[in-house]
Write a protein that holds these residues in place. Structure first.
Motif, PDB file in Angstrom:
ATOM      1  N   THR A 145      -7.518   1.392   0.500  1.00 59.64           N
ATOM      2  CA  THR A 145      -6.120   1.793   0.266  1.00 59.64           C
ATOM      3  C   THR A 145      -5.801   3.196   0.785  1.00 59.64           C
ATOM      4  O   THR A 145      -4.649   3.603   0.774  1.00 59.64           O
ATOM      5  CB  THR A 145      -5.797   1.759  -1.248  1.00 59.64           C
ATOM      6  OG1 THR A 145      -6.729   2.619  -1.918  1.00 59.64           O
ATOM      7  CG2 THR A 145      -5.876   0.362  -1.819  1.00 59.64           C
ATOM      8  N   PRO A 199      -5.372  -4.889   0.603  1.00 59.63           N
ATOM      9  CA  PRO A 199      -5.653  -3.446   0.698  1.00 59.63           C
ATOM     10  C   PRO A 199      -6.900  -3.044  -0.094  1.00 59.63           C
ATOM     11  O   PRO A 199      -7.619  -2.129   0.323  1.00 59.63           O
ATOM     12  CB  PRO A 199      -4.400  -2.790   0.094  1.00 59.63           C
ATOM     13  CG  PRO A 199      -3.354  -3.821   0.151  1.00 59.63           C
ATOM     14  CD  PRO A 199      -4.053  -5.131   0.020  1.00 59.63           C
ATOM     15  N   ASN A 246       0.814  -1.216   0.000  1.00 63.88           N
ATOM     16  CA  ASN A 246       0.000   0.000   0.000  1.00 63.88           C
ATOM     17  C   ASN A 246       0.852   1.273   0.000  1.00 63.88           C
ATOM     18  O   ASN A 246       0.393   2.315  -0.457  1.00 63.88           O
ATOM     19  CB  ASN A 246      -0.942  -0.006   1.213  1.00 63.88           C
ATOM     20  CG  ASN A 246      -2.188   0.800   0.954  1.00 63.88           C
ATOM     21  OD1 ASN A 246      -2.788   0.712  -0.111  1.00 63.88           O
ATOM     22  ND2 ASN A 246      -2.582   1.621   1.911  1.00 63.88           N
ATOM     23  N   GLY A 278      -1.139   1.989  -2.924  1.00 59.73           N
ATOM     24  CA  GLY A 278      -2.256   2.767  -2.393  1.00 59.73           C
ATOM     25  C   GLY A 278      -1.956   4.253  -2.342  1.00 59.73           C
ATOM     26  O   GLY A 278      -2.785   5.068  -2.703  1.00 59.73           O
TER      27      GLY A 278
END
Lengths: 242, 319
Positions: free
Chosen positions: B254, B249, B47, B51
């Motif tokens: 995220t 995620p 992430n 993300g």
């Protein structure tokens, strides 16, 4: 005579066999308001991209405040004081309106090492300047087209530039909205910001520019007093045909 | 909440988790728990890049397995304490992340993702042909029954180390979210060209993200040889690591650090339960079904569904 803030000499850019810009010379002094016009495909946006560092020019040189910009990344040019707004607004969509302004404050103003500014106060000041006071907590998706353009200009201003290149900040706006953006650009210039305005709306260009530069097919064909430039036969041919 | 308070709280929660696992007094809890915690670290690490900056990395297994093989190599060369081995694995995978960042500077979107997948294939080919670490035949690593100094069962020790890594990974992710670095990552994710024009050094930030993400994936993979005791390329570089790590995620959300944590706890625990009650063959089916379900019901993940995430992070920011 003061040295120019922006000094472009012999700038050229090609895309494969297509010559987008050829031997462009341009000198801009501090505090000037310059209009940059030209038909679609004349190389205006390519010139903006070369000046701001999004594209690399193949020939010629760009100097800003006495510094040679060749090879310098876009974010470094912004830190030097050369900011731009985009033709189509490109807000940071997951960030609020105020957070959009925080990015250049954090990465440009604070990175200059000239002392830290009060970020919320500065954001509020900028939002007030562009007419978005009280909208700082909203996401950009909630803004109208003209508000999005104002955010675009506010974000460019948040970097505290010496030179702002406004790339078609009025495209697609109504008569009143064009007046709003025009008044905003004039107000920014009053604060000492040098502005190059790229625009198709001649009413706005003529109302804004102290000097008019015309690009056609990648070449600069005129540069001077706006009233004289628009009566230039070559400019008339470029816009109206033979 | 201040960073140190969060860290202290996270350590206390980790301590409580360890105490609860020890109270059950069943070795399997530690074996299954280790995998869940490993995925918390992997999902949090993914992430940091996927993300926060929007660069989707499919080469998770490459970072993970290369650190695992670093452990095998170090075990043969000069056996070191496991925490040092974990740091070494993290350094190797961090360097791999940095290299990947440099090589993929101009790639975005699906092109970047394919390049990361190719990197994992190259890393696997390299390991298959490196006989020192067992090559295609694989390598055995003997796991001691007890740790030398704590005198606790080695699987308890592995669990404890992974718990510590979870705390460090989550604290790092939270710190980044609340920092200027996190703002820069968000700007890159939303519009890289505009970010650069707004003064964000996008190249430097991307390299920080790829290196950090790679380093944490490596740290998650470094203890693996001691956990499985037999490491071979097909299992170490298994695509299921990438599929699970990306799905977690996405399911949890995220936008903020709780997303990968919730997603990993939910999905990995479910997979461990299914492994013992039905079959491990069902695991990928679960991932697929959950992904489809969450994309329909909660496209911004569980934390997005509850209206937290980016907003929560914003409110927690100190300027």
């Amino acid at each position: 005579m003061n040295p120019p803030l922006l000094d472009v000499s012999g700038l050229g850019k090609r895309f494969g066999g297509f010559v987008a810009l050829e031997a462009i010379d341009l000198r801009v002094t501090e505090g000037e308001r310059i209009g940059l016009i030209g038909p679609n495909g004349s190389g205006k946006s390519t010139l903006v991209n070369c000046l701001s560092g999004t594209l690399r020019n193949e020939t010629g040189q760009v100097r800003f405040a006495g510094r040679l910009l060749d090879g310098m990344a876009a974010h470094q040019r912004t830190r030097l004081g050369l900011a731009r707004s985009f033709q189509l607004p490109r807000p940071f969509r997951s960030l609020t309106v105020a957070e959009n302004l925080q990015i250049p404050i954090e990465y440009v103003v604070h990175a200059r090492g000239e002392g830290r500014v009060d970020v919320p106060a500065r954001c509020a000041e900028l939002l007030g300047l562009v007419g978005l006071a009280g909208r700082g907590e909203e996401l950009p998706a909630g803004l109208t087209q003209v508000e999005m353009r104002k955010l675009e200009l506010a974000r460019a201003m948040a970097a505290e530039p010496r030179l702002l290149i406004a790339d078609e900040a009025m495209a697609g706006l109504s008569h009143q909205e064009v007046d709003d953006i025009l008044a905003l650009l004039l107000a920014l210039n009053d604060r000492g910001v040098t502005i190059i305005m790229i625009e198709h709306i001649m009413r706005a260009v003529m109302g804004f520019s102290q000097r008019l530069v015309v690009l056609v097919a990648g070449r600069k064909i005129a540069d001077g007093n706006p009233e004289e430039v628009i009566r230039n036969p070559e400019v008339e041919r470029a816009y109206l045909g033979e | 909440m201040r960073g140190w308070t969060f860290l202290l709280l996270a350590v206390l929660v980790a301590g409580a988790v360890y105490a609860a696992a020890a109270a059950v007094n069943n070795g399997y809890v530690f074996f299954a728990g280790y995998v869940v915690l490993q995925y918390v670290v992997l999902a949090t690490a993914w992430n940091l890049l996927g993300g926060y900056t929007g660069y989707v990395n499919f080469g998770i297994a490459g970072f993970f397995a290369l650190a695992a093989y670093t452990t095998v190599a170090l075990e043969k060369l000069a056996p070191l304490p496991l925490p040092v081995v974990i740091l070494a694995g993290g350094a190797i995978s961090g360097l791999l992340g940095l290299g990947m960042g440099y090589l993929t500077l101009r790639l975005r979107g699906v092109f970047f993702s394919i390049a990361t997948l190719a990197m994992a294939v190259v890393a696997q080919t390299f390991v298959v042909n490196w006989n020192f670490v067992g090559g295609s035949a694989g390598a055995f690593v003997i796991r001691p029954q007890f740790t030398a100094w704590l005198r606790i069962d080695y699987i308890h020790y592995l669990f404890l180390l992974m718990l510590g890594l979870c705390v460090i990974a989550l604290a790092t992710a939270r710190l980044i979210e609340r920092s200027r670095l996190g703002d820069g990552f968000a700007a890159i994710r939303d519009d890289e060209l505009a970010a650069e024009a707004a003064g964000v050094p996008t190249l430097r930030l991307k390299l920080i993200a790829t290196a950090l993400s790679g380093a944490f994936m490596g740290m998650a993979g470094a203890p693996l040889p001691y956990y499985v005791t037999y490491l071979d390329p097909p299992s170490a570089f298994s695509l299921s690591y990438a599929v699970n790590t990306i799905a977690m995620p996405l399911i949890g959300g995220t936008a903020a650090w709780p997303g990968p944590l919730i997603g990993a706890l939910l999905l990995a625990t479910l997979q461990q339960l299914v492994t013992v009650t039905i079959s491990s063959a069902v695991n990928l089916l679960i991932v697929g079904l959950m992904l489809v379900g969450f994309i329909i019901i909660a496209p911004r993940g569980i934390i997005g569904w509850f209206g937290i995430g980016a907003g929560l992070v914003r409110k927690g920011k100190r300027r």
